[in-house]
Design a protein around this motif. Structure first.
Motif, PDB file in Angstrom:
ATOM      1  N   ALA A  16      -9.779   1.922  15.109  1.00 34.36           N
ATOM      2  CA  ALA A  16     -10.024   1.580  16.512  1.00 34.36           C
ATOM      3  C   ALA A  16      -9.826   2.802  17.395  1.00 34.36           C
ATOM      4  O   ALA A  16      -8.962   3.641  17.136  1.00 34.36           O
ATOM      5  CB  ALA A  16      -9.081   0.470  16.956  1.00 34.36           C
ATOM      6  N   SER A  17     -10.634   2.894  18.443  1.00 36.22           N
ATOM      7  CA  SER A  17     -10.425   3.963  19.427  1.00 36.22           C
ATOM      8  C   SER A  17      -9.132   3.667  20.177  1.00 36.22           C
ATOM      9  O   SER A  17      -8.644   2.532  20.177  1.00 36.22           O
ATOM     10  CB  SER A  17     -11.590   4.006  20.410  1.00 36.22           C
ATOM     11  OG  SER A  17     -11.552   2.866  21.261  1.00 36.22           O
ATOM     12  N   ARG A  18      -8.598   4.654  20.819  1.00 39.79           N
ATOM     13  CA  ARG A  18      -7.356   4.462  21.571  1.00 39.79           C
ATOM     14  C   ARG A  18      -7.547   3.417  22.672  1.00 39.79           C
ATOM     15  O   ARG A  18      -6.682   2.576  22.908  1.00 39.79           O
ATOM     16  CB  ARG A  18      -6.899   5.811  22.151  1.00 39.79           C
ATOM     17  CG  ARG A  18      -5.676   5.743  23.049  1.00 39.79           C
ATOM     18  CD  ARG A  18      -4.407   5.473  22.249  1.00 39.79           C
ATOM     19  NE  ARG A  18      -3.298   5.182  23.100  1.00 39.79           N
ATOM     20  CZ  ARG A  18      -2.438   6.081  23.588  1.00 39.79           C
ATOM     21  NH1 ARG A  18      -2.566   7.344  23.270  1.00 39.79           N
ATOM     22  NH2 ARG A  18      -1.448   5.712  24.368  1.00 39.79           N
ATOM     23  N   GLU A  19      -8.692   3.462  23.335  1.00 39.46           N
ATOM     24  CA  GLU A  19      -8.965   2.512  24.419  1.00 39.46           C
ATOM     25  C   GLU A  19      -9.041   1.079  23.888  1.00 39.46           C
ATOM     26  O   GLU A  19      -8.471   0.159  24.475  1.00 39.46           O
ATOM     27  CB  GLU A  19     -10.266   2.876  25.147  1.00 39.46           C
ATOM     28  CG  GLU A  19     -10.211   4.183  25.903  1.00 39.46           C
ATOM     29  CD  GLU A  19     -10.320   5.422  24.995  1.00 39.46           C
ATOM     30  OE1 GLU A  19     -10.912   5.331  23.882  1.00 39.46           O
ATOM     31  OE2 GLU A  19      -9.777   6.466  25.380  1.00 39.46           O
ATOM     32  N   ALA A  20      -9.732   0.902  22.771  1.00 42.33           N
ATOM     33  CA  ALA A  20      -9.843  -0.436  22.178  1.00 42.33           C
ATOM     34  C   ALA A  20      -8.498  -0.915  21.655  1.00 42.33           C
ATOM     35  O   ALA A  20      -8.135  -2.086  21.818  1.00 42.33           O
ATOM     36  CB  ALA A  20     -10.877  -0.433  21.042  1.00 42.33           C
ATOM     37  N   TYR A  44      -0.113   4.277  18.180  1.00 39.31           N
ATOM     38  CA  TYR A  44      -1.551   4.336  17.927  1.00 39.31           C
ATOM     39  C   TYR A  44      -1.837   5.171  16.681  1.00 39.31           C
ATOM     40  O   TYR A  44      -2.657   4.788  15.837  1.00 39.31           O
ATOM     41  CB  TYR A  44      -2.303   4.911  19.131  1.00 39.31           C
ATOM     42  CG  TYR A  44      -3.746   5.195  18.808  1.00 39.31           C
ATOM     43  CD1 TYR A  44      -4.657   4.153  18.620  1.00 39.31           C
ATOM     44  CD2 TYR A  44      -4.205   6.496  18.651  1.00 39.31           C
ATOM     45  CE1 TYR A  44      -5.980   4.406  18.287  1.00 39.31           C
ATOM     46  CE2 TYR A  44      -5.528   6.753  18.322  1.00 39.31           C
ATOM     47  CZ  TYR A  44      -6.411   5.708  18.140  1.00 39.31           C
ATOM     48  OH  TYR A  44      -7.700   5.959  17.796  1.00 39.31           O
ATOM     49  N   SER A  57      -3.685   3.100  13.770  1.00 39.00           N
ATOM     50  CA  SER A  57      -5.112   3.339  13.576  1.00 39.00           C
ATOM     51  C   SER A  57      -5.398   3.983  12.220  1.00 39.00           C
ATOM     52  O   SER A  57      -6.547   4.143  11.840  1.00 39.00           O
ATOM     53  CB  SER A  57      -5.657   4.222  14.702  1.00 39.00           C
ATOM     54  OG  SER A  57      -5.012   5.490  14.694  1.00 39.00           O
TER      55      SER A  57
END
Length: 168
Positions: free
Chosen positions: A32-36, A152, A156
């Protein structure tokens, strides 16, 4: 206390799925992206925090007990011979009977369960932190960018999440 305030206070006091307040496990979403990653966990937390808990049995029992205890503390003795020890004993018995701490704990568990379920439905996986990971996490204060970045990094990474996955 306003309904949202009670729910938010209880949720924050319990644990934060996003901030990783419980140092033994965290949640991950490999790739996942950091934003997601941040947005999904925040959405789950806010969903539970915004829920009106006024009709929950635990809340009703807590409020009933708080009213009884408040009335007991603020009402003069009904029997003139009651001394401070008799009053204190009665207060202890009422506190045991209504057990407000138990009601708060139960409501916290309910809200945390809702956050956990939301995270699972959003594709997050709960994983145990190793002793070294937990030790490193403790270096960062809850709510800081460094702590979120560290979580994160762990959450991730597909290898970490898969190797340390917790069976629910």
């Amino acid at each position: 206390m306003p309904k949202i305030g009670l729910a938010l206070a209880l949720l924050c006091a319990a644990t934060s799925a996003h901030a990783g307040a419980v140092d033994t496990y965290s949640w991950g979403k490999p790739g996942a992206s950091r934003e997601a990653f941040d947005g999904g966990s925040r959405a789950c937390m806010l969903q539970a925090a915004r829920r009106d808990v006024a009709e929950d049995d635990e809340t009703k029992r807590y409020v009933r007990g708080a009213r009884v205890l408040d009335r007991e503390v603020n009402t003069p003795p009904t029997v003139p011979t009651d001394d401070i020890f008799t009053q204190s004993e009665r207060q202890v018995l009422l506190r045991r009977m209504y057990n407000p701490d138990k009601q708060v704990d139960a409501l916290q568990a309910t809200l945390q369960g809702e956050v956990d379920q939301c995270l699972r439905q959003a594709g997050y996986v709960r994983f145990a932190l190793t002793r070294d990971q937990a030790r490193m996490l403790k270096r960062y204060r809850p709510g800081t960018e460094q702590r979120r970045a560290y979580l994160y990094t762990l959450g991730s990474d597909a290898r970490i999440v898969e190797a340390q996955k917790v069976a629910d």
